[in-house]
Design an enzyme around this catalytic site. Sequence first.
Site, PDB file in Angstrom:
ATOM      1  N   ASP A 340      28.656  33.616  44.955  1.00  0.00           N
ATOM      2  CA  ASP A 340      27.340  33.657  45.619  1.00  0.00           C
ATOM      3  C   ASP A 340      26.459  32.543  45.056  1.00  0.00           C
ATOM      4  O   ASP A 340      26.845  31.838  44.134  1.00  0.00           O
ATOM      5  CB  ASP A 340      26.687  35.034  45.428  1.00  0.00           C
ATOM      6  CG  ASP A 340      26.475  35.395  43.952  1.00  0.00           C
ATOM      7  OD1 ASP A 340      27.381  35.122  43.154  1.00  0.00           O
ATOM      8  OD2 ASP A 340      25.413  35.935  43.607  1.00  0.00           O
ATOM      9  N   ASP A 706      44.732  38.748  46.545  1.00  0.00           N
ATOM     10  CA  ASP A 706      44.242  37.360  46.560  1.00  0.00           C
ATOM     11  C   ASP A 706      43.693  37.030  47.950  1.00  0.00           C
ATOM     12  O   ASP A 706      44.262  36.245  48.689  1.00  0.00           O
ATOM     13  CB  ASP A 706      45.376  36.394  46.180  1.00  0.00           C
ATOM     14  CG  ASP A 706      44.865  34.967  46.066  1.00  0.00           C
ATOM     15  OD1 ASP A 706      43.647  34.777  45.875  1.00  0.00           O
ATOM     16  OD2 ASP A 706      45.688  34.033  46.194  1.00  0.00           O
TER      17      ASP A 706
HETATM   18  O1  9MR Z   1      30.760  40.931  36.827  1.00  0.00           O
HETATM   19  C1  9MR Z   1      29.919  41.963  37.291  1.00  0.00           C
HETATM   20  C2  9MR Z   1      30.550  43.282  36.968  1.00  0.00           C
HETATM   21  O2  9MR Z   1      30.630  43.471  35.575  1.00  0.00           O
HETATM   22  C3  9MR Z   1      29.736  44.406  37.611  1.00  0.00           C
HETATM   23  O3  9MR Z   1      30.434  45.611  37.449  1.00  0.00           O
HETATM   24  C4  9MR Z   1      29.528  44.117  39.088  1.00  0.00           C
HETATM   25  C5  9MR Z   1      28.684  45.159  39.777  1.00  0.00           C
HETATM   26  O4  9MR Z   1      27.390  45.164  39.298  1.00  0.00           O
HETATM   27  O5  9MR Z   1      28.903  42.875  39.269  1.00  0.00           O
HETATM   28  C6  9MR Z   1      29.670  41.797  38.763  1.00  0.00           C
HETATM   29  O6  9MR Z   1      28.966  40.640  38.930  1.00  0.00           O
HETATM   30  C7  9MR Z   1      28.811  40.078  40.220  1.00  0.00           C
HETATM   31  C8  9MR Z   1      27.325  39.882  40.425  1.00  0.00           C
HETATM   32  O7  9MR Z   1      26.706  41.122  40.554  1.00  0.00           O
HETATM   33  C9  9MR Z   1      26.996  38.966  41.595  1.00  0.00           C
HETATM   34  N1  9MR Z   1      27.713  37.725  41.498  1.00  0.00           N
HETATM   35  C10 9MR Z   1      29.153  37.919  41.434  1.00  0.00           C
HETATM   36  C11 9MR Z   1      29.525  38.735  40.220  1.00  0.00           C
HETATM   37  C12 9MR Z   1      31.026  38.884  40.073  1.00  0.00           C
HETATM   38  O8  9MR Z   1      31.600  39.673  41.032  1.00  0.00           O
END
Ligand code: 9MR
Length: 842
Positions: A340, A706
């Site tokens: 994102d 994937d």
């Molecule tokens: O890496 C993050 C993970 O530890 C959390 O469980 C999750 C849900 O809150 O979010 C992950 O981070 C994402 C972030 O919220 C938005 N950008 C992408 C991240 C990786 O998926």
Amino acid sequence: MTRCRAALLALLTMVALSPAATAHAADEGPEQIVNGTFDSGTAPWWSTANVTPAVQDGRLCADIPGGTANPWDVIIGQNDLPLVEGETYAFGFFATATPAKVGRALIQLPVDPWTQYLSAAPEMSVSGNDYSYTFTAPVSLPNAQVAFQLGGSAEPWRFCMDDVSLRGGAEPEVYEPDTGPRVRVNMLGYLPSGPKKATVVTAATAALDWELKNADNETVAKGRTTPRGVDASSGQNVHTLDFSSYRRTGESYTITADGETSRPFDIAADLYDQLPTDALKFYYTQRSGIEILGSLRPGYARPAGHLGVAPNQGDVSVPCQPGVCDYSLDVRGGWYDAGDHGKYVVNGGISVHQLMSAYERDRAAFKDGQLAIPESGNGRPDILDEARWEQEFLLSMQVPDGKPLAGMAHHKIHDRNWTGLPLLPHLDPQPRELHPPSTAATLNLAATAAQAARLFAPYDAAFAARNLTAARKAWAAAKAEPARYADPADGTGGGAYNDADVSDEFYWAAAELYITTGEKEFKDFVLASPHHTGDVWRDRGFDWGNTAQLGRLELATVPNGLPDRARVRQSVVEGAEKYLAIQRAHPYGLPYNPPDYDWGSNNLVLNNLVVVATAYDLTGQEKYRAAVREGMDYILGRNALNQSYVTGYGEVASKNQHSRWYAHQLDPALPNPPRGTLSGGPNSAIQDPIAQRLLQGCKPQFCYIDHIESWSTNELTINWNSPLAWVSSFLADRSERADCRVSYTAHGTWPGGFTAQVVIENTGKHAVDGWTLRWSFLSGQQAGHVWSATLSQSGPVVTAKALSWNGKIKPGQKVTFGFNGTNPSGPNPAPEVFHLNGGRCR
Ligand code: 9MR
């Protein structure tokens, strides 16, 4: 591999003539809605930003705002429903409205012109009703949408629904991953001196024969497997085998066992030479606010994102979310977090920290020009230039003086609403917003700025000073506001990154500030923190939300004057022992084995390896280095899916990571992620629609696909590539332990200067004939006049060489030299790591 059940499909087509039979057949057809009963939260249901659906009493409920004009101003929906032309479907749900209300329930095309295949107007009551409808799909479509349009009411009201069902059509695809040969190896290969283990998936319960064959298909080693029973992480019956004693280098070896032959692999000493560079090059193409040059990254050129050029609406003057602040900040630059376009301080913090800490582990290993970035050739290591790109952004997120909460850091900046894929950064039209400051973000800024202050001191004193000022200010602001937590519901348009326990961030920040300044306030805080003595080594590993481990690792490895330093170092060894025990018990050699795998499990595996690698650095015990090598085997192919999770590494590797700009899977004109990009990897919670559709009931290692839309199992992020860079740098470090002991004493110090005496002792059995000794200073120290050696310094790295008369050191003998140095600021601890003629002294 995917396949459709065509037979049932044909049967359904035949009975479609009679309405009664049709409805009956549709009722009995396969369920197409994912989580229509809300047993597993609200995913993958989505909504417009003006509602926050949540599960209440087993139903999905939402407060619908008043004052909207159109039905479609408020929507709750689900995407990616497959429709088959000519098939008849039964659509049903239960719903309540308080007060009673007429809504709209649609099955439609998910994009303009939003063609409706079913349009219903349920009259909903407070006590609730069941609704059922049938329709015949006029087209085949892989991604129809169910949309509950709930807007258009002057008054607010409450909506709840349950048991949403769309039955009929084709059987859901049965997903069977192609896991290739049942003998699982590190597809990149093995180091000649490292452990060499493989895992065999088999029905056999008794030991099997195995053979190692070279590229000419000649058997060069053989042995028997060790049955390991059923592995909980994969559900497979497995054996392990060990061919560590075979050390000859070569390409395209294979292992045959149980009639299966593994994918080919190499045995090579330079196996990991390129991976640290690729893992670090990843960051340039994640950069925001700068054009990505095709000359530096062929195939990856793109205009600068978020520099205020239409249709971008950021990031040169970004306002807060309404009501949060009255100013705008210039927060251009930094790295996009993941797939994102958001930029989050807590996640940027651990990422930039791990890059700086890879550098701090061995400053001589990182060179100017290594990464082919715009700053290459400026005389500073590229890894520091790349880290600075992010650190400058983190600094810009600090609340300015004179404003409420001055000194704190805004938690994040991102789009107001989520955008679709693909979308190149410069084409993102969403408004950008600063979200409220948080204590966690503020402490991430304090920690990384304190670390940057010492690492940049030899190269840019002004930047170092700016960081130290920001770190102190952030620390004071966090102490004044110790419990400003990010809102867990603030997840529209960007991730929430919420964390309601920041005692670990406090510990990490205090540790960095103490190491950099040596000051009592930070030392006292470190010593009093529960994280200083508690068991911080979680089985699941550390990550952006669990950072006490970072503080502990820093205090153990970076020279400092802590009174209980020996205990701190020992505690890292205890952590490593814990991960070693997990690894030994795991037939895939994983130092991570919770009953359910976390989001980004690969990064947790790698972070556990960071702890084990640090134990090697502290003790020199070979078992720790061997464990890191074996742990990496999992990432590069020795796993249940028989695939590498690093793009470009290994015959079968992740290449469709969720990203708005490496979206080759959606648009062939766009590239795949660059070589060296880590996928998040198996995630038992499978929150995204693709994973929910295809991976239901998966054993942990199989909770991965994937596919670009699988954002919960297959994203790429800056904080996942950072441990990949750290661990691969460790693996690429070919220096062995050398039989030498160095004592370094700064025995005269005065403001701004010191005199040091260095004694090298030959602790081995062979004479040293000519010597070069290398070490690094903590920060901005500079060696000057030297006696009994020659000295040269590059940044913090000092190299001393013998003179003609003192080059020989016999076993048990010592040579001494000394120098005058300057120390512009901060403490001046003795360096602890010395390399003699390339080998690291014990
Ligand atoms: O890496 C993050 C993970 O530890 C959390 O469980 C999750 C849900 O809150 O979010 C992950 O981070 C994402 C972030 O919220 C938005 N950008 C992408 C991240 C990786 O998926």
